[in-house]
Design a protein around this motif. Sequence first.
Motif, PDB file in Angstrom:
ATOM      1  N   PHE A  31       1.037  -1.165   0.253  1.00 26.10           N
ATOM      2  CA  PHE A  31      -0.012   0.084  -0.100  1.00 26.10           C
ATOM      3  C   PHE A  31       0.952   1.250   0.090  1.00 26.10           C
ATOM      4  N   PHE A  32       1.487   1.252   0.896  1.00 20.70           N
ATOM      5  CA  PHE A  32       2.489   2.602   0.903  1.00 20.70           C
ATOM      6  C   PHE A  32       3.517   2.517   0.127  1.00 20.70           C
ATOM      7  N   HIS A  33       4.202   1.551  -0.367  1.00 28.05           N
ATOM      8  CA  HIS A  33       5.103   1.708  -1.581  1.00 28.05           C
ATOM      9  C   HIS A  33       4.342   2.038  -2.892  1.00 28.05           C
ATOM     10  N   ALA A  34       3.360   1.528  -2.863  1.00 28.86           N
ATOM     11  CA  ALA A  34       2.728   2.010  -4.330  1.00 28.86           C
ATOM     12  C   ALA A  34       2.371   3.592  -4.201  1.00 28.86           C
ATOM     13  N   ILE A  35       1.892   4.007  -2.962  1.00 29.41           N
ATOM     14  CA  ILE A  35       1.883   5.573  -3.027  1.00 29.41           C
ATOM     15  C   ILE A  35       3.219   6.180  -3.452  1.00 29.41           C
ATOM     16  N   GLU A  36       4.293   5.703  -3.008  1.00 28.03           N
ATOM     17  CA  GLU A  36       5.513   6.153  -3.155  1.00 28.03           C
ATOM     18  C   GLU A  36       5.985   6.228  -4.762  1.00 28.03           C
ATOM     19  N   GLN A  37       5.526   4.955  -5.320  1.00 26.88           N
ATOM     20  CA  GLN A  37       5.656   4.721  -6.687  1.00 26.88           C
ATOM     21  C   GLN A  37       4.645   5.622  -7.622  1.00 26.88           C
ATOM     22  N   GLY A  38       3.663   5.791  -7.075  1.00 25.68           N
ATOM     23  CA  GLY A  38       2.599   6.617  -7.889  1.00 25.68           C
ATOM     24  C   GLY A  38       2.847   8.010  -7.734  1.00 25.68           C
ATOM     25  N   GLU A  40       6.093   9.193  -7.699  1.00 21.14           N
ATOM     26  CA  GLU A  40       7.115   9.010  -8.804  1.00 21.14           C
ATOM     27  C   GLU A  40       6.811   9.386 -10.132  1.00 21.14           C
ATOM     28  N   GLN A  41       5.741   8.496 -10.474  1.00 24.32           N
ATOM     29  CA  GLN A  41       5.188   8.143 -11.984  1.00 24.32           C
ATOM     30  C   GLN A  41       4.496   9.437 -12.305  1.00 24.32           C
ATOM     31  N   ASP A  42       3.252   9.631 -11.410  1.00 20.96           N
ATOM     32  CA  ASP A  42       2.220  10.729 -11.761  1.00 20.96           C
ATOM     33  C   ASP A  42       2.276  11.904 -11.067  1.00 20.96           C
ATOM     34  N   GLU A  43       3.056  12.216  -9.909  1.00 21.15           N
ATOM     35  CA  GLU A  43       3.121  13.177  -8.922  1.00 21.15           C
ATOM     36  C   GLU A  43       2.006  13.332  -8.249  1.00 21.15           C
ATOM     37  N   VAL A  44       0.831  12.508  -8.393  1.00 29.05           N
ATOM     38  CA  VAL A  44      -0.326  12.619  -7.674  1.00 29.05           C
ATOM     39  C   VAL A  44      -1.150  10.982  -7.488  1.00 29.05           C
ATOM     40  N   VAL A  45      -1.434  10.783  -6.263  1.00 26.07           N
ATOM     41  CA  VAL A  45      -1.955   9.539  -5.953  1.00 26.07           C
ATOM     42  C   VAL A  45      -3.189   9.922  -5.182  1.00 26.07           C
ATOM     43  N   LYS A  46      -4.542   9.516  -5.792  1.00 23.97           N
ATOM     44  CA  LYS A  46      -5.507   9.790  -5.033  1.00 23.97           C
ATOM     45  C   LYS A  46      -6.337   8.501  -4.553  1.00 23.97           C
ATOM     46  N   ILE A  47      -6.426   8.574  -3.351  1.00 24.35           N
ATOM     47  CA  ILE A  47      -7.201   7.338  -2.799  1.00 24.35           C
ATOM     48  C   ILE A  47      -8.544   7.600  -2.211  1.00 24.35           C
ATOM     49  N   ASN A  48      -9.498   7.034  -2.696  1.00 25.26           N
ATOM     50  CA  ASN A  48     -10.724   7.138  -2.316  1.00 25.26           C
ATOM     51  C   ASN A  48     -11.124   7.169  -0.755  1.00 25.26           C
ATOM     52  N   GLN A  49     -11.864   8.083  -0.236  1.00 28.37           N
ATOM     53  CA  GLN A  49     -12.291   7.794   1.023  1.00 28.37           C
ATOM     54  C   GLN A  49     -11.111   8.211   2.194  1.00 28.37           C
ATOM     55  N   PHE A  50      -9.876   8.323   1.593  1.00 31.14           N
ATOM     56  CA  PHE A  50      -8.782   8.797   2.404  1.00 31.14           C
ATOM     57  C   PHE A  50      -8.271  10.092   2.284  1.00 31.14           C
ATOM     58  N   GLY A  51      -7.766  10.197   0.823  1.00 31.84           N
ATOM     59  CA  GLY A  51      -7.263  11.564   0.578  1.00 31.84           C
ATOM     60  C   GLY A  51      -6.502  11.311  -0.705  1.00 31.84           C
ATOM     61  N   GLN A  52      -5.566  12.650  -0.974  1.00 31.64           N
ATOM     62  CA  GLN A  52      -4.658  12.759  -2.096  1.00 31.64           C
ATOM     63  C   GLN A  52      -3.115  13.217  -1.781  1.00 31.64           C
ATOM     64  N   PHE A  53      -2.384  12.391  -2.231  1.00 33.42           N
ATOM     65  CA  PHE A  53      -0.966  12.385  -1.984  1.00 33.42           C
ATOM     66  C   PHE A  53      -0.518  13.509  -3.116  1.00 33.42           C
TER      67      PHE A  53
ATOM     68  N   ILE B  10      -0.731  -1.822  -6.312  1.00 36.30           N
ATOM     69  CA  ILE B  10      -0.785  -2.565  -4.970  1.00 36.30           C
ATOM     70  C   ILE B  10      -0.677  -4.307  -5.259  1.00 36.30           C
ATOM     71  N   ALA B  11      -1.709  -4.357  -6.333  1.00 34.47           N
ATOM     72  CA  ALA B  11      -1.723  -5.750  -6.666  1.00 34.47           C
ATOM     73  C   ALA B  11      -0.279  -6.417  -7.241  1.00 34.47           C
ATOM     74  N   GLN B  12       0.161  -5.588  -7.843  1.00 34.08           N
ATOM     75  CA  GLN B  12       1.204  -5.737  -8.680  1.00 34.08           C
ATOM     76  C   GLN B  12       2.493  -6.023  -7.796  1.00 34.08           C
ATOM     77  N   GLU B  13       2.551  -5.064  -6.768  1.00 35.96           N
ATOM     78  CA  GLU B  13       3.630  -4.946  -5.834  1.00 35.96           C
ATOM     79  C   GLU B  13       3.654  -6.261  -4.892  1.00 35.96           C
ATOM     80  N   SER B  14       2.252  -6.471  -4.488  1.00 30.20           N
ATOM     81  CA  SER B  14       2.282  -7.453  -3.348  1.00 30.20           C
ATOM     82  C   SER B  14       2.007  -8.981  -3.969  1.00 30.20           C
ATOM     83  N   ALA B  15       1.690  -8.906  -5.294  1.00 27.28           N
ATOM     84  CA  ALA B  15       1.576 -10.286  -6.068  1.00 27.28           C
ATOM     85  C   ALA B  15       0.175 -10.731  -5.422  1.00 27.28           C
ATOM     86  N   LEU B  16      -0.884 -10.162  -4.990  1.00 23.55           N
ATOM     87  CA  LEU B  16      -2.310 -10.473  -4.741  1.00 23.55           C
ATOM     88  C   LEU B  16      -3.153 -10.568  -5.733  1.00 23.55           C
TER      89      LEU B  16
END
Lengths: 368, 95
Positions: A31-38, A40-53, B10-16
């Motif tokens: 989850f948190f790695h994906a935020i980091e990646q996102g 990096e890639q798009d400069e914006v990560v929007k997570i529903n019901q949580f918020g936007q990085f 996430i799916a990609q990262e976690s392989a789930l």
Amino acid sequence: MNNKYLLSDLVARLQKKGYDAKQADLLTRAFFHAIEQGLEQDEVVKINQFGQFKLQKVDARQSVDVNTGARVEIKAHSKISFTPDAYLKDLVNTPLAHLQPVALDEPSNKKLRQEINSNLLKGTAAPSTEPVKKTVTETEQAELVAQTSVEPKAEEPRAEISTPVQEEIIVEMAPSQESADNNEPEKPSKVTEMKKQEEKALFEVQDTTESKTKENKKKKNGWLLILCVLAIALIIYAMLAKENKKEVLSESLVIEQTTTQPAAEPVQAPQAAQEPELDPSAWPTLKEVSLAKGERLTLLALENYGDKVFWVYIYQANKDRIANPNDIKAGTRIRIPQLPVALINAKSADAMAKAKALEEKYKAEFSK
Amino acid sequence: MKHKDFLKAIAQESALEADLVQRMSHDLILSMADILGNGDSLSIQGFGSFEVKKKDERLSVHPQSKQRVMIPPKLVAVFRPGSNLKQKFKDRPNE
């Protein structure tokens, strides 16, 4: 409140909800790695019901090294920002959700605004901007003098009814009174300026309440002074009335010119008629002496004329400087007149009699 | 990156599986929100921390109508990135 939770706690919670521990752990980390990646890639990560990085760009800027003081350039970079989603916002604010914005009403505003305006004007009025109002009438001037002068001053010899001296006093008082005088004329021109300041002032509610009490105090003080002035005027008028009956010359202890002048003139006339030969102004000045502390006119008379009783003539010659021969301020300059020998002949019974008569008169006048 | 893409990542990262990821992520988000809703803070190593901070009430003026409004105090969720993350994006050049 204020418990610190960790990733492990999040995993534990997922477990409670029925998920496999390993999978939960895996997912949470991903989850948190994906935020980091996102980011990096798009400069914006929007997570529903949580918020936007979001990555926000920051320009390069000049700064100073804290230790050396040398100029340092902070390079352009990005910073991470997080804005919570509506769901999260409301959830977090639930303890204070009942509070609503309050619009401040107009009527109360006006009153506050007026007070703030006047207070700001009083506080910021520059003394040098406008000249003293010379249209102020004499009576007003006199009142001003009275207002600002304190009781002790009233006892001081004040035979100076002459206008040049009064103007002097007024000029001295002018700086302190100017702000009050200039309040009215300056107000219309400064209103627009004041409005901006007033908005700032409104923010600090404390100030307005303080200024209210200050204003009230000032008003109260003003009334007190006016009452004092009136009281003093009444006392003096009473004294004058008494003096008139006794037909004694008195040019002193008067604050209001208007009442003084008509009172003084009739008093002076009978006096002059009584003793035509004793015209103090005709006596040339022998010398001038500064009265030291503890010195008396009687001593001066003794020194200069040979007998104490002739102090009366010294007093007559200095009537414009001495209000009460029993109480003369130390340092007062006394003119010792050159008296005709006939008057100050200690051996002459006639001279002595005359002097004593005057002495009796003055004693009666001033021993109240 | 939208939510969908995020889940894919996430799916990609976690392989789930995507389905599982979706369900678990949803619950994860809810539990995070729940923690913050209680006023507690959440700290993820290498990522950052989430806190709840109070904002004091303030006087605000409408620029046109000059209407004065008292904005009430409120609680807000705040994110403070961890040093790793900060460093990573600090060195990243601006486009």
